[in-house]
Write an enzyme that holds these catalytic residues in place. Structure first.
Site, PDB file in Angstrom:
ATOM      1  N   HIS A   1      39.212  42.587  46.269  1.00 29.10           N
ATOM      2  CA  HIS A   1      38.029  42.069  45.590  1.00 29.10           C
ATOM      3  C   HIS A   1      36.896  43.088  45.730  1.00 29.10           C
ATOM      4  CE1 HIS A   1      35.355  39.070  43.923  1.00 29.10           C
ATOM      5  NE2 HIS A   1      34.482  39.392  44.857  1.00 29.10           N
TER       6      HIS A   1
ATOM      7  N   ASP B   1      38.688  33.810  46.479  1.00 30.39           N
ATOM      8  CA  ASP B   1      38.115  34.918  47.268  1.00 30.39           C
ATOM      9  C   ASP B   1      37.680  34.481  48.666  1.00 30.39           C
ATOM     10  OD1 ASP B   1      38.465  36.547  45.003  1.00 30.39           O
ATOM     11  OD2 ASP B   1      36.498  36.050  44.225  1.00 30.39           O
TER      12      ASP B   1
ATOM     13  N   GLY C   1      45.040  48.866  36.018  1.00 30.91           N
ATOM     14  CA  GLY C   1      45.991  49.062  37.102  1.00 30.91           C
ATOM     15  C   GLY C   1      45.748  50.304  37.933  1.00 30.91           C
TER      16      GLY C   1
ATOM     17  N   LEU D   1      44.456  31.172  40.452  1.00 33.34           N
ATOM     18  CA  LEU D   1      45.778  30.617  40.740  1.00 33.34           C
ATOM     19  C   LEU D   1      45.676  29.131  41.066  1.00 33.34           C
ATOM     20  CD1 LEU D   1      47.186  33.480  42.992  1.00 33.34           C
ATOM     21  CD2 LEU D   1      47.237  33.288  40.507  1.00 33.34           C
TER      22      LEU D   1
ATOM     23  N   ARG E   1      48.874  25.808  33.444  1.00 32.68           N
ATOM     24  CA  ARG E   1      48.807  26.997  34.304  1.00 32.68           C
ATOM     25  C   ARG E   1      50.000  27.058  35.239  1.00 32.68           C
ATOM     26  NH1 ARG E   1      43.387  28.612  33.831  1.00 32.68           N
ATOM     27  NH2 ARG E   1      43.480  30.049  35.558  1.00 32.68           N
TER      28      ARG E   1
ATOM     29  N   ALA F   1      37.011  53.875  46.652  1.00 29.27           N
ATOM     30  CA  ALA F   1      37.238  53.346  48.012  1.00 29.27           C
ATOM     31  C   ALA F   1      38.415  52.361  48.008  1.00 29.27           C
ATOM     32  CB  ALA F   1      35.973  52.665  48.522  1.00 29.27           C
TER      33      ALA F   1
HETATM   34  C1  GAR Z   1      39.260  46.220  40.847  1.00 31.09           C
HETATM   35  O1  GAR Z   1      37.944  46.710  41.031  1.00 31.09           O
HETATM   36  C2  GAR Z   1      39.488  44.960  41.657  1.00 31.09           C
HETATM   37  O2  GAR Z   1      38.796  44.968  42.875  1.00 31.09           O
HETATM   38  C3  GAR Z   1      38.915  43.923  40.725  1.00 31.09           C
HETATM   39  O3  GAR Z   1      39.350  44.305  39.449  1.00 31.09           O
HETATM   40  C4  GAR Z   1      39.439  45.722  39.402  1.00 31.09           C
HETATM   41  C5  GAR Z   1      40.791  46.089  38.839  1.00 31.09           C
HETATM   42  O4  GAR Z   1      40.834  47.454  38.546  1.00 31.09           O
HETATM   43  N1  GAR Z   1      39.399  42.607  41.065  1.00 31.09           N
HETATM   44  C6  GAR Z   1      38.687  41.511  40.869  1.00 31.09           C
HETATM   45  O5  GAR Z   1      37.578  41.499  40.382  1.00 31.09           O
HETATM   46  C7  GAR Z   1      39.382  40.236  41.322  1.00 31.09           C
HETATM   47  N2  GAR Z   1      38.439  39.187  41.489  1.00 31.09           N
HETATM   48  P1  GAR Z   1      42.208  48.200  38.335  1.00 31.09           P
HETATM   49  O6  GAR Z   1      42.975  47.425  37.238  1.00 31.09           O
HETATM   50  O7  GAR Z   1      41.821  49.553  37.841  1.00 31.09           O
HETATM   51  O8  GAR Z   1      42.952  48.229  39.623  1.00 31.09           O
END
Ligand code: GAR
Length: 200
Positions: free
Chosen positions: A117, A153, A19, A101, A73, A181
């Site tokens: 993403h 995506d 998170g 989803l 789901r 970023a």
């Molecule tokens: C992030 O890098 C986000 O872009 C990626 O998961 C990570 C979550 O990190 N999302 C995906 O890959 C979705 N396809 P976080 O829990 O530290 O925010």
């Protein structure tokens, strides 16, 4: 005479893990003038690290594990949707929510669900984005915030940030730099999106 400020848009953040993006979204909201507030952090994983982080920041959290729903789901998503509606949520921000989803939830939040993403979409949808960018010899990677549509995506792009790929880069080093970023991009794009909604 100035008109009264619109109340902040109520956003839920959906997470499955650490998170760090969610924390960046909360911090921006709590700093003020972001145009949104985080009304709920919801996870499909009971002990997701991000839930404790959100709670420590004073944000309401809920875990709705998907496992008890087995292969159904949509039943899991109906429970998620009910929690979102109960919390008066207007916009959903996916932030490392690692579930594909069903069309049911996507349609329920059509035009009101964002995702971040870790690639420069349309390059590298799906998983292992950084390893794929390095293997392809790309000069840069990055991240994308987009609206969620039924194709994974694939939704309209709302914002991107670019990060150079270095000569000796590894997927984990690149991932760390892209995440930095992401933490700037997501609050900015979500804020602009919510301010746009408030003007409608
Ligand atoms: C992030 O890098 C986000 O872009 C990626 O998961 C990570 C979550 O990190 N999302 C995906 O890959 C979705 N396809 P976080 O829990 O530290 O925010």
């Amino acid at each position: 005479m100035s008109s009264p400020a619109a109340s902040p848009v109520r956003v839920a953040v959906l997470i499955s893990g650490t998170g760090s993006n969610m924390a960046a979204l909360i911090d921006a909201a709590q700093a003020g003038a972001s145009g949104y507030e985080i009304a709920l952090v919801l996870s499909n994983i009971e002990g997701a690290g991000g839930l404790a982080v959100a709670a420590a920041k004073g944000v309401k959290t809920v875990a709705i594990p998907h496992k008890p729903f087995g292969k159904d789901r949509e039943a899991h998503e109906q429970a998620v949707d009910a929690a979102l509606r109960d919390a008066g949520v207007q916009v959903v921000a996916l932030a490392g929510y690692m579930r594909i989803l069903t069309p049911w939830l996507v349609r329920a939040w059509d035009g009101r669900m964002l995702n971040i993403h870790p690639s420069l979409l349309p390059l590298y949808p799906g998983l292992d984005t950084h390893a794929r960018a390095i293997a392809a010899g790309d000069a840069e990677g990055g991240c994308t915030v987009h609206l969620v549509t039924e194709g994974v995506d694939e939704g309209p792009i709302l914002g991107q940030a670019r990060v150079p790929i270095l000569a000796d880069d590894t997927p984990s080093a690149l991932s760390e730099r892209v995440k930095t970023a992401e933490h700037t991009l997501y609050p900015q794009v979500l804020g602009d999106f919510c301010k746009g909604l408030a003007r409608k």
